[in-house]
Structure formats: C-alpha cells, structure tokens
Design a protein around this motif. Structure first.
Motif, PDB file in Angstrom:
ATOM      1  N   LEU A   6       0.822  -1.207   0.000  1.00  0.00           N
ATOM      2  CA  LEU A   6       0.000   0.000   0.000  1.00  0.00           C
ATOM      3  C   LEU A   6       0.856   1.257   0.000  1.00  0.00           C
ATOM      4  CD1 LEU A   6      -2.741  -1.097   2.562  1.00  0.00           C
ATOM      5  CD2 LEU A   6      -2.919  -1.047   0.080  1.00  0.00           C
ATOM      6  N   LEU A   7       1.902   1.263   0.828  1.00  0.00           N
ATOM      7  CA  LEU A   7       2.777   2.431   0.904  1.00  0.00           C
ATOM      8  C   LEU A   7       3.531   2.653  -0.407  1.00  0.00           C
ATOM      9  CD1 LEU A   7       4.265   2.004   4.509  1.00  0.00           C
ATOM     10  CD2 LEU A   7       2.553   3.664   3.750  1.00  0.00           C
ATOM     11  N   THR A   8       3.981   1.566  -1.023  1.00  0.00           N
ATOM     12  CA  THR A   8       4.701   1.683  -2.295  1.00  0.00           C
ATOM     13  C   THR A   8       3.787   2.197  -3.398  1.00  0.00           C
ATOM     14  OG1 THR A   8       6.142  -0.159  -1.657  1.00  0.00           O
ATOM     15  CG2 THR A   8       6.096   0.440  -3.978  1.00  0.00           C
ATOM     16  N   ALA A   9       2.554   1.691  -3.437  1.00  0.00           N
ATOM     17  CA  ALA A   9       1.598   2.164  -4.449  1.00  0.00           C
ATOM     18  C   ALA A   9       1.292   3.644  -4.262  1.00  0.00           C
ATOM     19  CB  ALA A   9       0.316   1.338  -4.374  1.00  0.00           C
ATOM     20  N   ALA A  10       1.145   4.060  -2.994  1.00  0.00           N
ATOM     21  CA  ALA A  10       0.903   5.483  -2.723  1.00  0.00           C
ATOM     22  C   ALA A  10       2.102   6.329  -3.136  1.00  0.00           C
ATOM     23  CB  ALA A  10       0.597   5.678  -1.236  1.00  0.00           C
ATOM     24  N   GLY A  11       3.295   5.834  -2.812  1.00  0.00           N
ATOM     25  CA  GLY A  11       4.512   6.556  -3.182  1.00  0.00           C
ATOM     26  C   GLY A  11       4.673   6.677  -4.686  1.00  0.00           C
ATOM     27  N   GLN A  12       4.308   5.621  -5.412  1.00  0.00           N
ATOM     28  CA  GLN A  12       4.405   5.655  -6.865  1.00  0.00           C
ATOM     29  C   GLN A  12       3.443   6.686  -7.444  1.00  0.00           C
ATOM     30  OE1 GLN A  12       6.612   4.315  -8.639  1.00  0.00           O
ATOM     31  NE2 GLN A  12       5.832   4.596 -10.731  1.00  0.00           N
ATOM     32  N   SER A  13       2.246   6.782  -6.884  1.00  0.00           N
ATOM     33  CA  SER A  13       1.283   7.781  -7.353  1.00  0.00           C
ATOM     34  C   SER A  13       1.824   9.191  -7.143  1.00  0.00           C
ATOM     35  CB  SER A  13      -0.049   7.609  -6.615  1.00  0.00           C
ATOM     36  OG  SER A  13      -0.655   6.378  -6.937  1.00  0.00           O
ATOM     37  N   ILE A  14       2.469   9.406  -6.004  1.00  0.00           N
ATOM     38  CA  ILE A  14       3.061  10.721  -5.725  1.00  0.00           C
ATOM     39  C   ILE A  14       4.181  11.028  -6.716  1.00  0.00           C
ATOM     40  CG2 ILE A  14       4.409  12.048  -4.040  1.00  0.00           C
ATOM     41  CD1 ILE A  14       2.865  10.527  -1.849  1.00  0.00           C
ATOM     42  N   LEU A  15       5.032  10.033  -6.962  1.00  0.00           N
ATOM     43  CA  LEU A  15       6.154  10.224  -7.884  1.00  0.00           C
ATOM     44  C   LEU A  15       5.659  10.556  -9.284  1.00  0.00           C
ATOM     45  CD1 LEU A  15       9.177  10.123  -8.481  1.00  0.00           C
ATOM     46  CD2 LEU A  15       8.962   7.648  -8.841  1.00  0.00           C
ATOM     47  N   VAL A  16       4.648   9.824  -9.758  1.00  0.00           N
ATOM     48  CA  VAL A  16       4.085  10.099 -11.088  1.00  0.00           C
ATOM     49  C   VAL A  16       3.525  11.510 -11.135  1.00  0.00           C
ATOM     50  CG1 VAL A  16       2.224   9.499 -12.684  1.00  0.00           C
ATOM     51  CG2 VAL A  16       3.571   7.685 -11.621  1.00  0.00           C
ATOM     52  N   GLY A  17       2.877  11.929 -10.054  1.00  0.00           N
ATOM     53  CA  GLY A  17       2.295  13.265 -10.015  1.00  0.00           C
ATOM     54  C   GLY A  17       3.326  14.377 -10.095  1.00  0.00           C
ATOM     55  N   ILE A  18       4.393  14.257  -9.310  1.00  0.00           N
ATOM     56  CA  ILE A  18       5.379  15.351  -9.293  1.00  0.00           C
ATOM     57  C   ILE A  18       6.206  15.386 -10.585  1.00  0.00           C
ATOM     58  CG2 ILE A  18       5.516  15.342  -6.785  1.00  0.00           C
ATOM     59  CD1 ILE A  18       8.165  13.909  -6.957  1.00  0.00           C
ATOM     60  N   VAL A  19       6.375  14.226 -11.234  1.00  0.00           N
ATOM     61  CA  VAL A  19       7.096  14.207 -12.508  1.00  0.00           C
ATOM     62  C   VAL A  19       6.226  14.770 -13.619  1.00  0.00           C
ATOM     63  CG1 VAL A  19       8.069  12.710 -14.301  1.00  0.00           C
ATOM     64  CG2 VAL A  19       8.637  12.316 -11.896  1.00  0.00           C
ATOM     65  N   GLN A  20       4.953  14.375 -13.628  1.00  0.00           N
ATOM     66  CA  GLN A  20       4.060  14.746 -14.726  1.00  0.00           C
ATOM     67  C   GLN A  20       3.553  16.173 -14.614  1.00  0.00           C
ATOM     68  OE1 GLN A  20       3.418  12.924 -17.362  1.00  0.00           O
ATOM     69  NE2 GLN A  20       1.921  14.304 -18.309  1.00  0.00           N
ATOM     70  N   TYR A  21       3.275  16.623 -13.387  1.00  0.00           N
ATOM     71  CA  TYR A  21       2.571  17.901 -13.230  1.00  0.00           C
ATOM     72  C   TYR A  21       3.379  18.998 -12.541  1.00  0.00           C
ATOM     73  CZ  TYR A  21      -1.354  14.841 -14.343  1.00  0.00           C
ATOM     74  OH  TYR A  21      -2.172  13.936 -14.941  1.00  0.00           O
ATOM     75  N   GLY A  23       6.937  19.384 -12.878  1.00  0.00           N
ATOM     76  CA  GLY A  23       8.176  19.715 -13.561  1.00  0.00           C
ATOM     77  C   GLY A  23       9.424  19.021 -13.072  1.00  0.00           C
ATOM     78  N   PHE A  24       9.295  17.938 -12.299  1.00  0.00           N
ATOM     79  CA  PHE A  24      10.476  17.215 -11.838  1.00  0.00           C
ATOM     80  C   PHE A  24      10.839  16.119 -12.836  1.00  0.00           C
ATOM     81  CE2 PHE A  24       8.930  19.197  -8.034  1.00  0.00           C
ATOM     82  CZ  PHE A  24      10.067  19.494  -7.299  1.00  0.00           C
ATOM     83  N   ALA A  25      11.095  16.533 -14.077  1.00  0.00           N
ATOM     84  CA  ALA A  25      11.391  15.572 -15.138  1.00  0.00           C
ATOM     85  C   ALA A  25      12.679  14.805 -14.886  1.00  0.00           C
ATOM     86  CB  ALA A  25      11.477  16.298 -16.479  1.00  0.00           C
ATOM     87  N   GLN A  31      10.865   6.334 -12.183  1.00  0.00           N
ATOM     88  CA  GLN A  31       9.494   5.801 -12.224  1.00  0.00           C
ATOM     89  C   GLN A  31       9.415   4.311 -12.542  1.00  0.00           C
ATOM     90  OE1 GLN A  31       7.443   9.783 -14.061  1.00  0.00           O
ATOM     91  NE2 GLN A  31       6.323   7.882 -14.271  1.00  0.00           N
ATOM     92  N   PRO A  32      10.059   3.822 -13.604  1.00  0.00           N
ATOM     93  CA  PRO A  32       9.922   2.389 -13.913  1.00  0.00           C
ATOM     94  C   PRO A  32      10.533   1.491 -12.842  1.00  0.00           C
ATOM     95  CG  PRO A  32      11.536   3.435 -15.345  1.00  0.00           C
ATOM     96  CD  PRO A  32      10.835   4.530 -14.635  1.00  0.00           C
ATOM     97  N   ILE A  33      11.567   1.973 -12.169  1.00  0.00           N
ATOM     98  CA  ILE A  33      12.216   1.154 -11.133  1.00  0.00           C
ATOM     99  C   ILE A  33      11.294   0.990  -9.939  1.00  0.00           C
ATOM    100  CG2 ILE A  33      14.197   0.983  -9.567  1.00  0.00           C
ATOM    101  CD1 ILE A  33      15.790   2.617 -11.612  1.00  0.00           C
ATOM    102  N   THR A  34      10.732   2.107  -9.471  1.00  0.00           N
ATOM    103  CA  THR A  34       9.827   2.015  -8.324  1.00  0.00           C
ATOM    104  C   THR A  34       8.527   1.313  -8.697  1.00  0.00           C
ATOM    105  OG1 THR A  34       9.040   4.256  -8.850  1.00  0.00           O
ATOM    106  CG2 THR A  34      10.761   4.053  -7.181  1.00  0.00           C
TER     107      THR A  34
END
Length: 312
Positions: A6-21, A23-25, A31-34
């Motif tokens: 659950l924690l990893t899935a939540a963390g992945q959602s956060i990571l996708v958000g900050i990269v996509q929206y 500007g933390f390109a 992303q693929p590793i996590t």
C-alpha cells in the motif's frame, strides 16, 4: 507485506504526479524502477496471506526485479515499457491462477471473512493487469503524438490507484492472522485443487477427526480461527484438510466452519439472545459477515429467524 504494498503504491502515485505535473522531469528515470516493486510486493503479500506464515529465502528473489529493471533503464531503455507491462500482467495472472487453484482457502486469514479475501485479492490482480493496459495505452498515445491523452490516462489511472489503496486500507477482511506456532513449508500449504475430487477413506477419516474436534473443543467459536490453526491442532497438513473438506462437502474450509457457527447462532437466537450478542458468541466479529453467512445457510436473516422463533 500488504502494508508495504500500500505504501509503495501510494509513493508511486506521488512520484508520477510530481514528474508529470510539477516539472520534476529529472526523476522520470526512477518511475519504472519504483513501479516494478509493486507487482513483486503484491505477489509477496499474497504468498504471506495464502501459503505460509514466514516467507522463505526463495521468495525474496522477487525483489531482484527492480534491479533488473534498473539495468534496463540505463542499458536497454527501449524495452522498459515491454518489461514493465510483462511484470504487471505476469504477477497479476499468477495471483489469479493461484486463487483458482486454492479455491478461496487462505492459510492465515480468519475464516469468518468467507469469500471476501479471495475477492479482494482478485481485485488486486485485476488492478495490476489494468495498470499494464494503461501503460500500453500511453505508449500508443505517445507514438501518435497525443500528449493530452497521455495526461488524461495518467490522471485516470492515478485516481483509480488511490481509490484502490483506500479500499484496501479500509478492508478488515484481508488482515493476516499469523499463528507463530505454524511451521512454514510444503506440508502447510493449502490445497492446490479447487474442483471437487472423489472422496476417499483417508478423506473421511480426516473429516471425522475434524468434526470431532469442532464438537469437542468448539474451535469454530474463535473469530480468529484460521486453517493453519486447525492444521496444527489436528496434526494434519492443511493441504490434506482443505482437500478432504472439498472432496467430502464440495465447499471450502471457510464455508464448512461457518456452518458450525451459524448452527450455534440459531440455537442462541432460539434462546432469546440478541442478534449482536449471538454474532459475537458464535465466532463472528463483523455484522456484515454474520448476516451474509446466516442468509446463505438458512435462507433467512438473523432478525427473521429470531422473529419466527419468538412467534412460531
């Protein structure tokens, strides 16, 4: 493992958000590793719940998956998408196959939960496969140059992921009750056969021993009773118990035990006990499970049974 998932899935959602929206390109390579950790954790959590109390050394090989994906990120970036989709589909399909083979018997989950744990894990498996499908759609959108669609897909999948995390976090029926005295290993694994097999003299002997134990010690009144605990008390591998119940009654272990609980509940209601008191003294810890099993076995709700007992 379930909490880690659950924690990893939540963390992945956060990571996708900050990269996509946001500007933390520069973190896009991560992303693929996590992401690759999620299906491996899902499988490990499933093993912990359904097969053995303690994960074995060979189980930890699944955590080599992120290292393999990391090598692909730096050495073979062109195949990353294919690798990730294969991982999510592969682990999701593996969980579905094992659920089918086990017939809903979980070694270390309270039997009061009935079919709910199997339903929740089936939901997790389909969520993994759905994630792979969304990745495929993103790949197609990128090839076509539809960046707006990519953002829409990410928004939808991220929202669904968060809803899934919330659903699993609030589900009390997938809590694992690990008995410290249960020995891990092949002999304590649940049945690999979901379909009913012909009953044999050995099956009937096990069933007689099981029924005697239930009548004599009333194990079914324990709301935290698990298949692993029954196995230890009988001194019989739980795989054999599960197979014997399936071959003799055509049901899984949870339904077999819940019949004893509902029979006890009927007697208590006939005595004039309240529905809530009856639920708690009959081995159930949630009203939803109690009502569902009572209706399945008797064809009536507890309140209807009580009314008929009071006004025959």
């Amino acid at each position: 493992m379930l909490i880690a998932l659950l924690l990893t899935a939540a963390g992945q959602s956060i990571l996708v958000g900050i990269v996509q929206y946001y500007g933390f390109a520069s973190l896009r390579w991560l992303q693929p590793i996590t992401a690759s950790i999620i299906p491996a954790l899902a499988w490990m959590a499933f093993l912990e719940a359904s097969l053995r109390a303690r994960l074995q050394i060979r189980d930890w090989v699944h955590f080599s998956v992120p290292a393999i994906v990391a090598l692909c990120v730096f050495l073979l970036p062109a195949i990353i998408d294919v690798v990730l989709c294969s991982l999510f589909v592969g682990y999701g399909a593996a969980i579905l196959v094992m659920l089918h083979r086990q017939g809903g018997d979980f070694a270390h989950m309270p039997l009061t939960a009935g079919h709910i744990p199997a339903l929740v894990w089936r939901f997790i498996a389909f969520a993994l496969i759905a994630s792979a499908i969304s990745d495929m759609l993103i790949i197609v959108a990128k090839i076509d140059g539809n960046d707006q669609i990519v953002g829409l897909i990410l928004s939808i999948t991220s929202s669904l992921a968060l809803l899934t995390i919330g659903f699993l976090s609030l589900s009390p029926d997938i809590a694992i009750d690990v008995d410290a005295d249960v020995q891990s290993g092949e002999q304590n694994q649940p049945s690999d056969h979901v379909r009913t097999t012909p009953s044999t003299p050995e099956h009937r002997t096990i069933m007689a021993q099981l029924e005697d134990l239930q009548i004599r010690e009333q194990l079914y009144l324990d709301p935290d009773l698990t298949l692993a605990h029954i196995s230890r008390r009988m001194g019989v591998p739980l795989k054999q118990i599960s197979t014997a119940i399936n071959a003799t009654t055509g049901e899984n272990v949870s339904r077999f035990i819940n019949k004893y609980r509902i029979e006890h509940a009927c007697r208590e209601l006939d005595k004039g006990e309240t529905v809530t008191t009856t639920m708690l003294t009959s081995g159930f810890n949630t009203k939803s499970n109690f009502n569902r099993e009572f209706l399945r076995i008797t064809g009536k709700t507890p309140s209807q049974w009580q009314q008929e007992a009071q006004h025959p």
